[in-house]
Design a protein around this motif. Sequence first.
Motif, PDB file in Angstrom:
ATOM      1  N   GLY A 441     -19.180  23.583  24.408  1.00 52.47           N
ATOM      2  CA  GLY A 441     -20.574  24.521  24.738  1.00 52.47           C
ATOM      3  C   GLY A 441     -21.184  23.201  25.430  1.00 52.47           C
ATOM      4  O   GLY A 441     -21.423  22.247  25.052  1.00 52.47           O
ATOM      5  N   PRO A 442     -23.099  23.381  25.989  1.00 52.66           N
ATOM      6  CA  PRO A 442     -23.921  22.607  26.298  1.00 52.66           C
ATOM      7  C   PRO A 442     -24.013  21.129  25.321  1.00 52.66           C
ATOM      8  O   PRO A 442     -24.483  20.199  25.287  1.00 52.66           O
ATOM      9  CB  PRO A 442     -25.145  23.770  27.043  1.00 52.66           C
ATOM     10  N   LYS A 443     -24.329  22.067  24.705  1.00 49.83           N
ATOM     11  CA  LYS A 443     -25.352  21.314  22.456  1.00 49.83           C
ATOM     12  C   LYS A 443     -23.193  20.576  22.249  1.00 49.83           C
ATOM     13  O   LYS A 443     -23.342  19.530  21.351  1.00 49.83           O
ATOM     14  CB  LYS A 443     -25.565  22.229  22.070  1.00 49.83           C
ATOM     15  N   GLY A 444     -22.638  21.529  22.010  1.00 47.86           N
ATOM     16  CA  GLY A 444     -21.791  21.248  21.253  1.00 47.86           C
ATOM     17  C   GLY A 444     -20.730  19.945  21.488  1.00 47.86           C
ATOM     18  O   GLY A 444     -20.197  19.284  20.905  1.00 47.86           O
ATOM     19  N   SER A 492     -21.040  27.755  20.694  1.00 49.09           N
ATOM     20  CA  SER A 492     -20.292  27.710  18.516  1.00 49.09           C
ATOM     21  C   SER A 492     -21.594  26.636  18.116  1.00 49.09           C
ATOM     22  O   SER A 492     -22.144  27.209  16.607  1.00 49.09           O
ATOM     23  CB  SER A 492     -19.515  27.085  18.744  1.00 49.09           C
ATOM     24  N   ALA A 493     -22.009  25.699  18.733  1.00 47.97           N
ATOM     25  CA  ALA A 493     -22.882  24.815  18.411  1.00 47.97           C
ATOM     26  C   ALA A 493     -24.572  25.280  18.425  1.00 47.97           C
ATOM     27  O   ALA A 493     -25.423  24.517  17.520  1.00 47.97           O
ATOM     28  CB  ALA A 493     -22.581  23.385  18.491  1.00 47.97           C
ATOM     29  N   GLU A 533     -22.929  25.891   9.471  1.00 45.57           N
ATOM     30  CA  GLU A 533     -24.007  24.900   9.471  1.00 45.57           C
ATOM     31  C   GLU A 533     -23.576  24.028  10.581  1.00 45.57           C
ATOM     32  O   GLU A 533     -22.916  23.627  11.398  1.00 45.57           O
ATOM     33  CB  GLU A 533     -23.652  23.746   8.182  1.00 45.57           C
ATOM     34  N   PRO A 534     -24.718  23.996  11.205  1.00 42.08           N
ATOM     35  CA  PRO A 534     -24.611  23.253  12.381  1.00 42.08           C
ATOM     36  C   PRO A 534     -24.309  21.418  12.633  1.00 42.08           C
ATOM     37  O   PRO A 534     -24.582  20.808  11.930  1.00 42.08           O
ATOM     38  CB  PRO A 534     -25.945  23.463  13.379  1.00 42.08           C
ATOM     39  N   LEU A 535     -23.844  21.347  13.592  1.00 41.89           N
ATOM     40  CA  LEU A 535     -23.140  20.028  13.693  1.00 41.89           C
ATOM     41  C   LEU A 535     -24.765  18.505  13.659  1.00 41.89           C
ATOM     42  O   LEU A 535     -24.891  19.525  14.862  1.00 41.89           O
ATOM     43  CB  LEU A 535     -22.485  19.802  14.939  1.00 41.89           C
ATOM     44  N   PRO A 536     -24.525  18.040  13.770  1.00 44.31           N
ATOM     45  CA  PRO A 536     -25.767  16.967  13.931  1.00 44.31           C
ATOM     46  C   PRO A 536     -25.552  16.433  15.709  1.00 44.31           C
ATOM     47  O   PRO A 536     -24.219  16.354  16.046  1.00 44.31           O
ATOM     48  CB  PRO A 536     -25.256  15.936  12.949  1.00 44.31           C
ATOM     49  N   PHE A 537     -26.353  16.035  15.634  1.00 36.10           N
ATOM     50  CA  PHE A 537     -26.307  15.416  17.569  1.00 36.10           C
ATOM     51  C   PHE A 537     -25.296  14.291  17.399  1.00 36.10           C
ATOM     52  O   PHE A 537     -24.932  13.798  16.729  1.00 36.10           O
ATOM     53  CB  PHE A 537     -28.234  14.867  17.615  1.00 36.10           C
TER      54      PHE A 537
END
Length: 576
Positions: A441-444, A492-493, A533-537
Amino acid sequence: MAEEDKKDKELRSSEWFNRTGKDGFIYRAWMKKQGIPKHKFKGKPVIGICNTWSELTPCNSHFRDLAQSVREGIIEAGGFPVEFPVMSLGETLMKPTAMLYRNLASMDTEESIRANPLDGVVLLCGCDKTTPSLVMGACSVDIPTIVVSGGPMLTGKFRGKDVSISDTWRFSDKVKTGEMSTERMEEAEACTCRSDGHCAVMGTASTMACMVESLGLSLPGNAAIPAPDARRKVIAHMSGMRAVEMVEEEQNLSDILTREAFENAIKVNTAIGGSTNFVIHLLAIAGRIGVDLDIDDFDKLSQDIPLIVNLQPSGDYFMEDFYYAGGLPAVIKELLPELHTNEITAAGESMQEIYKDAPNYNEEIISSRDKPFKSEVGLAIVKGNLSENGAVMKPSAATPELLQHKGRAVVFEDIEDYKARINDPDLDVKKDDILVLKNVGPKGYPGMPEVGNMGLPAKLLEQGVTDMVRISDGRMSGTAFGTAVLHTSPESADGGTLALVKNGDIIELDVPNRKIELHVSDEELEKRKKEWEPLPFHMDRGYWYLYQKHVQQAHLGADLDFMQGKSGSTVKRDSH
């Protein structure tokens, strides 16, 4: 006050070129440095030609010539043309995805227009993201603006058959199954893209060209004239002339881009079977100009509009054929009873006045509402616990039998996981399963790439399987096809339910009832949520960091949250 002086004072550019003292001296002296006498730019509408020409954007490779035609039109109408570049987004070459840079290019466009002595602007755009990025940027400034699209390429010819970029997926699958050699596929490369212009089908680039015409931002006929056709240069010339008139009439973008104009564009996009990317770009444009538009509007406004254009990837023909059949004017004429017909356009006339007599030369390519090419709507928005804010799909490009389907999830955690396992002969997958791809997605990813129409597992292709339900938070190319659920929001992210899907979970897709459900209990989902847990940038500096920190979700247009709304055309500080 003399009429010439009155006109001169009203021009935005007079804030630069009418100045006295050292400020005016500097502004005028540096223009004269280029060999331009004062009478050429002082007192005349200064029209910017915003050019996305780049050798790294092959779709826009002919824009130097197109800009010259615009220039000649501006001069003929009594204006002063100034060409300037902005960041060009080459869909086929940019990594990780051109969509990551759409918002950056829109910022470049916005600041280039506002910072300079421009009274009006002509936007030259063709490749997928160049159109929405330029329109978004221009909306934020809101001065007289007209769009000239680059036009589609000529239809490809390969071994006696018409081909296009849509055939890439078919060729790729045939190579996997041994039906086509890599040497033959390489031969097709030179045959598929054989002229200037963007993709030859109703992909995203052509959809964007149709979008700007249906919004009223271009002259009629702009959407479909092939790039090599001499009439493309003619419409560029006439657009340059019209830009000068728009300045004289004080017709800004906000005068054209009303709520009604956006509704018209949605209905037209449904009728042409436009790209799913239309949704995310139109939402972003609406956010910039300040029109209240949400993702549910696309479904509501599409309900009674059938697919009346027989073009790939939803049909058989190509953009070149579409133009010869009557192009978008013929479609809009057919839809006039469904549209807001009094809306003013960049042409200076209403939709009704422009399109009421548009001819249709081929009813096999452009059919009627009463006898449509397909009864399935072009776009559908599905919602449920798997996509609380909505997901987008294109029923007209899907397999009808899969529009209501329940299957077992085969999950890929990210694009690397997908690439590593999709062709593994030991992959636990059956034809009735549902492929799920997370973190695109946009962030992921970041940037939301066009990977949502995942290639099918090699073991199933060998069994003759041609389509499966595929779900992701990414996008798919407008040239692609298949039963793909896209733009799943929240992604997801961002902690959306898609992040919680596990192998073997049962997913139900029900497009007629606009539902998509993950058959997992709320209690189990809550448990999984606590473990997630969110993924790091992906990067901790520069534009990537800025993008990941501020990008909105797909159902809002994936713009940057601080870029919403208009900033206006006023420059509040002088440099001298």
